[in-house]
Design a protein around this motif. Structure first.
Motif, PDB file in Angstrom:
ATOM      1  N   LYS A 250     -10.240 -74.361   3.799  1.00 30.61           N
ATOM      2  CA  LYS A 250     -10.320 -75.270   2.655  1.00 30.61           C
ATOM      3  C   LYS A 250     -11.724 -75.254   2.054  1.00 30.61           C
ATOM      4  O   LYS A 250     -11.883 -75.191   0.827  1.00 30.61           O
ATOM      5  N   TYR A 251     -12.729 -75.315   2.918  1.00 29.51           N
ATOM      6  CA  TYR A 251     -14.102 -75.237   2.423  1.00 29.51           C
ATOM      7  C   TYR A 251     -14.342 -73.899   1.716  1.00 29.51           C
ATOM      8  O   TYR A 251     -14.961 -73.843   0.652  1.00 29.51           O
ATOM      9  N   CYS A 253     -12.246 -71.968   0.214  1.00 28.86           N
ATOM     10  CA  CYS A 253     -11.554 -71.926  -1.076  1.00 28.86           C
ATOM     11  C   CYS A 253     -12.239 -72.844  -2.097  1.00 28.86           C
ATOM     12  O   CYS A 253     -12.512 -72.439  -3.227  1.00 28.86           O
ATOM     13  N   SER A 254     -12.531 -74.076  -1.701  1.00 34.43           N
ATOM     14  CA  SER A 254     -13.049 -75.074  -2.635  1.00 34.43           C
ATOM     15  C   SER A 254     -14.476 -74.786  -3.075  1.00 34.43           C
ATOM     16  O   SER A 254     -14.864 -75.113  -4.208  1.00 34.43           O
ATOM     17  N   LEU A 255     -15.269 -74.170  -2.191  1.00 30.94           N
ATOM     18  CA  LEU A 255     -16.690 -73.941  -2.507  1.00 30.94           C
ATOM     19  C   LEU A 255     -16.969 -72.501  -2.918  1.00 30.94           C
ATOM     20  O   LEU A 255     -18.125 -72.115  -3.082  1.00 30.94           O
ATOM     21  N   SER A 256     -15.920 -71.717  -3.112  1.00 34.60           N
ATOM     22  CA  SER A 256     -16.100 -70.300  -3.441  1.00 34.60           C
ATOM     23  C   SER A 256     -16.798 -70.093  -4.778  1.00 34.60           C
ATOM     24  O   SER A 256     -17.382 -69.037  -5.026  1.00 34.60           O
ATOM     25  N   GLU A 348      -6.242 -84.224   3.538  1.00 36.03           N
ATOM     26  CA  GLU A 348      -6.544 -83.599   2.241  1.00 36.03           C
ATOM     27  C   GLU A 348      -7.475 -84.461   1.403  1.00 36.03           C
ATOM     28  O   GLU A 348      -8.377 -83.946   0.727  1.00 36.03           O
ATOM     29  N   GLU A 352     -11.122 -83.445   0.051  1.00 37.90           N
ATOM     30  CA  GLU A 352     -11.399 -83.502  -1.382  1.00 37.90           C
ATOM     31  C   GLU A 352     -12.662 -84.306  -1.667  1.00 37.90           C
ATOM     32  O   GLU A 352     -13.469 -83.929  -2.532  1.00 37.90           O
ATOM     33  N   THR A 355     -15.726 -82.025  -0.670  1.00 35.64           N
ATOM     34  CA  THR A 355     -15.958 -80.880  -1.545  1.00 35.64           C
ATOM     35  C   THR A 355     -16.327 -81.315  -2.959  1.00 35.64           C
ATOM     36  O   THR A 355     -17.167 -80.684  -3.603  1.00 35.64           O
ATOM     37  N   GLN A 356     -15.721 -82.385  -3.442  1.00 35.54           N
ATOM     38  CA  GLN A 356     -16.041 -82.850  -4.797  1.00 35.54           C
ATOM     39  C   GLN A 356     -17.473 -83.349  -4.899  1.00 35.54           C
ATOM     40  O   GLN A 356     -18.136 -83.135  -5.923  1.00 35.54           O
ATOM     41  N   LEU A 359     -19.575 -80.168  -5.018  1.00 35.96           N
ATOM     42  CA  LEU A 359     -19.428 -79.489  -6.306  1.00 35.96           C
ATOM     43  C   LEU A 359     -20.174 -80.236  -7.417  1.00 35.96           C
ATOM     44  O   LEU A 359     -20.849 -79.618  -8.257  1.00 35.96           O
TER      45      LEU A 359
END
Length: 364
Positions: A250-251, A253-256, A348, A352, A355-356, A359
């Motif tokens: 998940k990290y 994917c989300s931080l890619s 989840e 979220e 990661t948000q 980001l």
């Protein structure tokens, strides 16, 4: 907790076996060996630290002896060296796995050829280059002690970590992938050595009717209740590893979309247990690791720096430190790294939130 732990604890109470022996202690030792390698032997202890301590004693470490130890690790890896009044020499990491550099280890043996033991850590659940390190130790007649405290369930070239060293240490502290609240295990293929460790861990009580002691011992044995928790936890270890991997995925994917961040490496030859997902921040970034920690903390999300290397710790001032090249890989990882929330209970929404915040900090 998965729920099955309580049955073992209840059994300990029902049979009135709560001391540091009993069916759960025996069962936990046996079942861990079955998971790792059924031909091995194990001794359940109060901590991973005590397992490393007894491993050093089994290796014949005496006052003034040198022991090579990973620098990028928690202090529990190195403290037992000092318990035996030996001298730690810290070894740098490699970028490929963040673990002990075989090249730096070879350099250390050139400088200190009489070194008796090596403690190599599988950092954050990712295996070190265990076959290379083992071969180097063999060629220099040094005992390889594998610190697998963080890597239970991880595999190196399809073989379980904790089975490469002459002696290996596991931890079941509250933050590990499975826990007994506090506890550890010594593993070895040497049955007599494990029996000796068990003797030392039970205050070195001689087999006499009266209390007699011919050697100094330690109060290191795991209780029957704690071992019951471990037996229950072991049943879902593989499930926990899958959850940890899902968190890392998940990290990833989300931080890619953040080229300034790089997740801790997973070498192709290894299958980590993904105990802890970490990131390093690119040197060119205006965002610092402290910025990440602080922005997460503003939303009541805990993160932490990478382990501060042992050679930088005040308590080990003056101890030698060996690097493969002119610069320190361990220092660089520590300076640029952050450990992200990686608990298997994260859902989840939790992911979220984390990661948000990151980001947003990077303007995404």
């Amino acid at each position: 907790m998965n729920g099955s732990e309580k049955a073992y604890i209840d059994e300990a109470f029902r049979t009135n076996w709560i001391a540091p022996l009993g069916a759960n202690v025996d069962g936990f030792e046996k079942e861990l060996c079955e998971y790792l390698d059924p031909v091995g032997f194990a001794c359940a202890l109060v901590s991973g630290t005590s397992a490393i301590h007894l491993a050093l004693k089994l290796a014949g470490i005496d006052e003034g002896d040198r022991v090579f130890c990973s620098s990028l690790t928690f202090s529990a890896s190195a403290n037992p060296i000092v318990y035996e009044k030996a001298i730690p020499v810290f070894i740098d990491s490699e970028t490929e796995s963040w673990n002990m550099s075989p090249e730096a280890l070879e350099k250390a043996f050139i400088k200190y050829p009489d070194t008796k033991a090596v403690i190599a850590v599988n950092l954050y659940g990712t295996p070190a280059k265990l076959d290379e390190i083992s071969d180097i130790c063999t060629s220099h007649n040094a005992v390889f002690i594998e610190d697998a405290a963080e890597s239970l369930g991880a595999r190196y070239k399809s073989r379980q970590t904790g089975t490469f060293g002459r002696f290996s240490a596991f931890s079941f502290n509250g933050n590990k992938i499975i826990t007994t609240s506090g506890g550890g295990m010594l593993f070895s293929y040497d049955e007599n050595a494990v029996k000796k460790a068990r003797f030392w861990a039970t205050q070195s009580r001689d087999p006499a009717r009266h209390y007699q002691h011919s050697e100094i011992g330690y109060n290191y044995r795991m209780s029957n209740i704690v071992a019951g928790i471990g037996r229950g936890q072991l049943k879902t270890l593989d499930e926990f590893i899958s959850r940890k991997k899902a968190i890392r995925d998940k990290y990833l994917c989300s931080l890619s979309g953040l080229p300034e961040l790089t997740l801790n490496p997973v070498p192709a030859y290894s299958e980590p247990n993904y105990w802890l997902t970490s990131v390093t921040v690119d040197k060119s970034s205006k965002i610092t690791p402290d910025d990440i920690i602080n922005t997460l903390n503003d939303d009541n999300i805990e993160s932490r720096p990478i382990w501060k290397p042992m050679h930088l710790q005040p308590v080990f001032t003056g101890m030698d430190y060996i690097t493969a090249g002119k610069t320190s890989v361990s220092d660089d990882i520590f300076t640029r790294g952050v450990c992200l929330p990686s608990d298997i209970k994260m859902d989840e929404n939790d992911m979220e939130r984390v990661t948000q915040r990151i980001l947003k900090l990077f303007g995404k």
